[in-house]
Each structure stands twice: as structure tokens, then as C-alpha cells.
Write an enzyme that holds these catalytic residues in place. Structure first.
Site, mmCIF file in Angstrom:
data_model
loop_
_atom_site.group_PDB
_atom_site.id
_atom_site.type_symbol
_atom_site.label_atom_id
_atom_site.label_comp_id
_atom_site.label_asym_id
_atom_site.label_seq_id
_atom_site.Cartn_x
_atom_site.Cartn_y
_atom_site.Cartn_z
ATOM 1 C CG ASP A 42 -2.309 -0.510 0.908
ATOM 2 O OD1 ASP A 42 -2.525 -0.947 -0.233
ATOM 3 O OD2 ASP A 42 -3.177 -0.495 1.791
ATOM 4 C CG ASP B 186 -5.754 -7.238 15.017
ATOM 5 O OD1 ASP B 186 -6.647 -6.442 15.382
ATOM 6 O OD2 ASP B 186 -4.556 -7.074 15.302
#
Length: 706
Positions: free
Chosen positions: A260, A413
Site C-alpha cells: 500500500d 484483527d
């Protein structure tokens, strides 16, 4: 009222003066020499009687002068040190970049207001102390001046209107403190039981280390390995290399480098690294998103949307600074065999730079307790814990059935872990499988990391609270999620830690009618610190700095918790943690030996890549410090150059964290007030805690910068 004069002492003093006016000389005009001292041998005098052992007036005078000299020397050195510290702080403040974001928060303004109030109250108490009102406060009926009237009314308001609510809030925080302490003790008992019984997950099958012809017929499942990264110039090489050398059949795994980065140079470097490993026969792909939406969650979601993902059964995720061992897959994948309801296998983090500075040592204590105790106990007894976002293997079916990666929080997460747990999936934690990674070495990086780690859970709790209530899991699991996982360990812990030790304790110095017992200030925190440091026994010399630093970090954690719970400030901001590309010496040597075997292949790759524009890449980044591994230099030479460039490059300037500085001045002001009240334990705690806030606020902890 002044005490009555001591006539007995005055009479004794006069007798001593008259009996010692004559000197040991016969000359009546001889003037006394106060710098001389006659010393007589014991044999020259008769043995003195016990009653004559008292000091005479001259000895008392010299004793008083000596004591006065010692006291004056102490205060002069103290003033000199304080002045030097103020000059250092002034230079640091004028030459540093302030933390502007912290100054705009509501919490900063509240703390600043409390500091101003504390300074005013300290002035009032100093005046009252010199007047003697600290011994017996004047009542409204006995006042003889306007000042006495104001102070008498202040004492009345303080005792009847301010002390009760402050004492009530203190009692609430003490109860929360005790509950959290009991939770920590239970976790430690669970950890001791695991060690005593030697309990650990055992797979049904095992893969032998090293692959040979006998193992070709074994059932190696298809595994997808993902490396999400963003502008990871310092660590992209070692992370890609560590994943590419996995001891797993190359045809049974695929590596996705999910980049990214918005830095074009970094993109070209990572592309070159991927191309090098492709030429070595590794199945590795480079993916780059033009629009970086959703941060890491969006990156992972985009990668899982590829058509070829349906051919894979498991996905292993590694952040850019993680270096799994070559046998990582062989130690984790076997646990899924025969456990169809197993969604996640999480491994432990190991830190290559844990001894780099005081900050990394303190982080190691905290994370050692997290992995050794919290993760292990929860994994063994309830088959659930929060996914750490990296160094873990997921069953792709569990990811899909749980809703996949969502972009609604900065803790994607933990989000997927909670949803998978509510869906009935189980987790396994492997404490004996370690994955090397790097700790933040600067306070700025650590502060930003902790802000994200503590604001994200509150975002998630707000979003999934109703989902937990409506889920089909048992009430025991719901209670564990709501009261232990979220409220106690993510909300209550930063709340009472900051409120009790940074606000209530200093305020009780100015409102003495509200009190905190010594066992709350000293004994219980000391016991909890000892329990926290047991998983890292080498860190016992740092137990006091750990206790003080954890209280210092409570302001960041509390601020993050409030911003995440009520959507204040930049609670949804994701800032990539700064990394330096640390590696252990053994890993560098082993990797260098492996690279030396393929040196000729790397040189040939460089020539072949020139036809596809690699020379252009080399030209664009040739002036940069970070060279790609496709060059003909050895790996150790490159890493040495990288380390030298890191040391000799442009050094960043310090930051000033004014929120921590304001709290430092508040605690030091309260310590001065406690000194007037002769409160020993409270004074020392406030003094050292205030100094710790001062050190952190001036950015004097962690990475050494100019």
C-alpha cells in the site's frame, strides 16, 4: 499560639557560657582563636564521669554551624540541579516540535485546568503553613482577619462539599483496581497450572524438518501467505526473504506481497525484490492498490477477493517487520488436522531489539505477560483470545463464514476474532513457536501504536455489543467477552490507572479529608508489578521504572479509550509504526550464507532485469541508502551500509509532549504539598512519578535523538 519559653534550657546555657569565658591562656588580653582545637590524650585527664559527657555550649555552637552548613550545601546543590534541569527543559522545548494534536484534546485542557488549580492551592497551603494553621485551622468564630476568614471558609467547603465526592470516586477506583488485580492473579495461577501440568496443544500429525523424497507423498495443504505493508523501506527485504524460504513445497504455497506504499521509490524496490524471488522459482505476486481505503483491513480484503484464493485452504499473515522461521508452516498447519472447528493458530512474538534501550525493555515486560499469560491461559482454557494481526494462520473457510475483513475499526484483527468466536470457531495459541519482530524504539512511535491499540477495541465494543447479546453462544462466553475481554482489560484498566494515580492521588494532597491508603499507593501496585514481570525474569532490575512508566502511559491509553468509545478526535486514524529493520545476528549470518550460494544467480538476474527497466530502477534509487538485493554485493555488506546510513543520516528532532509535561508539573506540585503534610510514601510516589512524566514529556526515553 506560640509554645512557652524553655527557662531550664536558658539557665543551663547561661551557666555554660559563664564557666567557659576564660581560655586556656594566662594572657587576659589574648583573643580566642575559634579555628584552633586543643586535643588532650586520655592519659592527661582523669576518666570523666558519665554525668559529664554532655556537650558544652561551644560544642553545641559548632554542631549547629556544621548542621547549618550541611543543610545549606544540600539546598544549594538541589537548586543548582533544578536550575540545570530547567535550562535543559527550556532548550528542549524551544528546539523541539510540540505534539499539537494532544494540545487540542479535551483531556489536555482538563489536566491544564487542574494544574492551575493545584498551583493556587499550593500557594494557599504554603501561606497557611507559615501561619501555623496547619496545626489547628481557624474557625469562622475565631478569625481576626479577612485572610483567616477566607481560609476558614475554604476548609469548611473542602471538608463538607469537595472531599465526599472525591473520596467516593477514589473508592470506586479502588474497587476496580482490586477487581483487575484479582483477574491478574487468576491469570497467573492459570499460567502456573499450565507450566506445572505441562499442558500445550499437540497436533495429530507432524511434518519432519527438511523436505525429502519420502515426504513428497504427504498431504501438504495449499497455503496462502500474505505480507501487508505500507512504505516499509527498512524491513521489506528481510520480511519477504523470511517468508520465501519457508520449508514447504513451493507448488503448495503462494505469497502475496500486498503493498500500500505511496512512495514510488519504495514501490520500485519492493517490485524488484519480488521479481528476484520469482526468478528463483518462488510463487510470489506483487499487488498494489491505487486507493488505500480501509488501511490494513482494506488491503487484506482486496487480496482475499482474488479468484485463485478459492484454491487455498489456509492463509498465513505476517506484518512487514516479522520474520518467521523456515519451519513456521510445519509447526502450525498440523494443528488444523482433525480439528474442523479450529479457525486460528496464533504464535508468539519474539523481539530482536528488546535490549536496545529502556523503552524496548519495558515493552518486552508488557508483551511477555500478554503472550505468556493472557494469550496462553485464554487459549488453553476457553479456546479464545484476540488475534494479534500477524504471525498467525487462519482457516480461509472460517474467515469467509465470519464475514471476512471489515474496515469499520482500526483493530481488524480483533474484529474478525470476535466474530469468529461468536460463530463457534476455536483458537489455538502456540507459546513455543516464536516469530521474530521489532519493537518501536522511539516514544513517538510507541505512543501512536498504543493509541491505536486502545482506541480500536472501544470502537469495536460499541459496534459489536448488540451482536454479542444476540449471538447464539452461551452466556458464559458472552460474559467473558463483555466483562473480561472488553470492559475489564480494555476499558477499566486504563480508566482507574489514570484516574486513581494521576488525578485523584494528587488532588487528595490538597483535599486531605479524602485519603488513599498506603496499600493502594504502594503495596498493591508493587505486587502487580512483580506478577507482571515474572514472565520476563531478566527484567527484574527494571521493576520500578516499569511501574512508573505504565502509570505514565495510562494518560495515552485513557485518552485513546475515551476517543474510541465516543468517536472523539482521530480515533479512526491509522499511522504505520516506524521500524528500523533490526535483525538478530544469527539470522543475518544464516541468511548471508544462503545468499552467497545464489550470488551468481543474483548477478545474472540483474543483467536480465535490465531489459525490463531494472537499470532505471537502480538509477532512480542509486542515490538512496537502501539498495535492493539484486545487486552483486553480499547481504551483510548491504545491511552494514543500511545500519551506517541509519546512524549517520539526518537525525530527527525531539518532540515535546505537553500533555505529559502538564501532568508532570501537577504531580510535582502535589508532591510539594505532601511534603508539607509529612506524608512519606505519597511524597516519594508523587515525586518519582512526576519525574517520570517529565522525562517522557521531554522525549528523553527510547531512541536516542539529538
Amino acid at each position: 499560639m506560640s509554645p512557652p519559653p524553655n527557662y531550664e534550657f536558658q539557665e543551663w546555657w547561661s551557666k555554660q557560657q559563664s564557666s567557659h569565658t576564660s581560655l586556656s591562656t594566662d594572657d587576659p588580653d589574648h583573643k580566642p582563636t575559634w579555628s584552633t582545637l586543643d586535643i588532650h590524650s586520655p592519659s592527661d585527664q582523669t576518666a570523666p564521669d558519665k554525668s559529664s559527657r554532655g556537650r558544652n555550649a561551644r560544642q553545641l555552637s559548632w554542631l549547629f554551624i556544621l548542621k547549618f552548613h550541611q543543610v545549606s550545601s544540600f539546598f544549594s546543590s538541589l537548586l543548582s540541579s533544578s536550575f540545570s534541569l530547567l535550562l535543559t527543559a527550556n532548550r528542549r522545548i524551544t528546539s523541539s516540535t510540540p505534539d499539537r494534536w494532544a494540545e487540542t484534546t479535551r483531556l489536555y485542557r482538563v489536566i491544564k485546568s487542574i494544574l492551575i488549580l493545584a498551583v493556587l492551592l499550593l500557594v494557599v497551603e504554603l501561606a497557611a503553613h507559615f501561619k501555623g494553621w496547619h496545626l489547628a485551622s481557624p474557625s469562622s468564630a475565631e478569625v481576626s482577619s479577612f485572610v483567616e476568614l477566607v481560609y476558614a471558609n475554604w476548609v469548611f467547603v473542602r471538608a463538607n462539599y469537595l472531599a465526599p465526592p472525591l473520596q467516593g470516586l477514589a473508592n470506586v477506583c479502588i474497587v476496580l483496581f482490586l477487581i483487575q488485580s484479582v483477574d491478574r492473579i487468576v491469570l497467573m495461577l492459570g499460567c502456573f497450572w499450565i507450566k506445572f501440568k505441562r499442558i500445550k496443544p499437540v497436533p495429530l500429525v507432524e511434518f519432519a524438518a527438511g523436505r525429502d523424497d519420502v515426504e513428497v507423498g504427504m498431504d501438504y495443504p495449499m497455503v496462502l501467505l500474505q505480507i501487508p505493508m505500507c512504505n516499509e523501506r527498512e524491513v521489506y527485504q528481510q520480511s519477504i526473504a523470511a517468508v520465501c524460504i519457508q520449508d514447504w513445497p513451493k507448488e503448495r504455497m503462494l505469497i502475496q506481497v500486498l503493498d500500500d506504499s505511496d512512495d514510488v521509490d519504495v514501490q520500485l524496490l519492493i517490485k524488484t525484490e519480488v521479481h528476484k524471488w520469482q526468478q528463483k522459482g518462488v510463487r510470489i505476486l506483487y499487488r498494489h492498490r491505487l486507493i488505500r481505503t480501509g488501511y490494513k483491513a482494506g488491503n487484506l480484503k482486496s487480496a482475499m477477493g482474488c479468484d485463485y484464493v478459492k484454491d487455498y485452504e489456509f492463509v498465513a499473515i505476517f506484518d512487514a517487520d516479522f520474520q518467521p522461521g523456515p519451519d513456521f508452516l510445519k509447526k502450525t498447519i498440523p494443528h488444523f488436522k482433525g480439528n474442523d472447528d479450529l479457525a486460528l493458530v496464533q504464535t508468539r512474538w519474539a523481539f530482536v531489539n528488546r535490549d536496545e534501550n529502556l523503552l524496548t525493555r519495558l515493552q518486552n515486560i508488557n508483551l511477555s505477560f500478554h503472550f505468556e499469560v493472557e494469550q496462553q491461559v485464554n487459549g488453553i482454557f476457553i479456546n479464545f483470545f484476540g488475534f494479534n494481526g500477524t504471525a498467525g494462520v487462519w482457516r480461509i473457510k472460517a474467515l469467509e463464514e465470519s464475514g471476512g475483513w471489515l474496515e469499520r475499526t482500526t483493530v481488524e484483527d480483533m474484529d474478525i476474532a470476535v466474530r469468529a468466536h461468536l460463530g463457534g470457531w476455536k483458537f489455538i495459541y502456540l507459546n513455543d513457536v516464536k516469530c521474530l519482530c521489532e519493537l518501536p524504539e522511539s516514544y513517538e512511535a510507541y505512543k501512536k501504536q498504543q493509541h491505536r491499540w486502545h482506541s480500536g477495541p472501544m470502537q469495536l465494543f460499541r459496534l459489536c455489543f448488540l451482536d454479542i447479546i444476540r449471538s447464539k453462544v452461551g452466556w458464559a462466553k458472552k460474559a467473558n467477552l463483555i466483562f473480561l475481554f472488553f470492559l475489564l482489560r480494555k476499558l477499566i484498566l486504563p480508566f482507574y490507572s489514570f484516574t486513581l494515580f494521576c488525578i485523584i492521588l494528587p488532588m487528595t494532597m490538597f483535599i486531605p479529608e479524602a485519603q488513599l491508603p498506603i496499600w493502594v499507593v504502594c503495596y498493591i501496585p508493587g505486587l502487580m508489578s512483580i506478577l507482571s514481570i515474572l514472565p520476563a525474569p531478566r527484567s527484574f532490575p527494571f521493576i520500578v521504572p516499569y511501574l512508573l512508566f505504565e502509570n505514565t502511559m495510562s494518560v495515552t491509553k485513557f485518552n485513546a479509550m475515551i476517543s474510541g468509545l465516543f468517536k472523539f478526535g482521530s480515533s479512526y486514524e491509522w499511522i504505520v509504526t516506524k521500524k528500523l529493520g533490526r535483525s538478530s545476528e544469527a539470522d543475518l549470518i544464516a541468511f548471508a550464507e544462503k545468499e552467497a550460494e545464489t550470488q551468481e544467480e543474483s548477478v545474472a538476474l540483474l543483467h536480465r532485469a535490465s531489459s525490463v527497466g531494472e537499470k532505471e530502477v537502480e538509477t532512480q534509487v542509486g542515490s538512496k541508502t537502501f539498495l535492493h538485493r539484486a545487486s552483486s554485493e553480499s547481504v551483510l555488506e548491504e545491511l552494514n551500509k543500511l545500519e551506517m546510513a541509519r546512524k549517520n543520516g539526518k537525525r530527527k528532532r525531539n518532540r515535546v509532549y505537553r500533555q505529559e509535561l502538564v501532568l508532570s508539573f501537577l504531580l510535582l506540585t502535589a508532591s510539594a504539598r505532601s511534603l508539607l503534610s509529612a506524608q512519606g510514601i505519597h511524597f516519594y510516589f508523587l515525586l518519582f512519578q512526576g519525574i517520570t512524566f517529565l522525562v517522557v514529556g521531554l522525549d528523553l526515553i527510547g531512541e536516542q535523538v539529538s
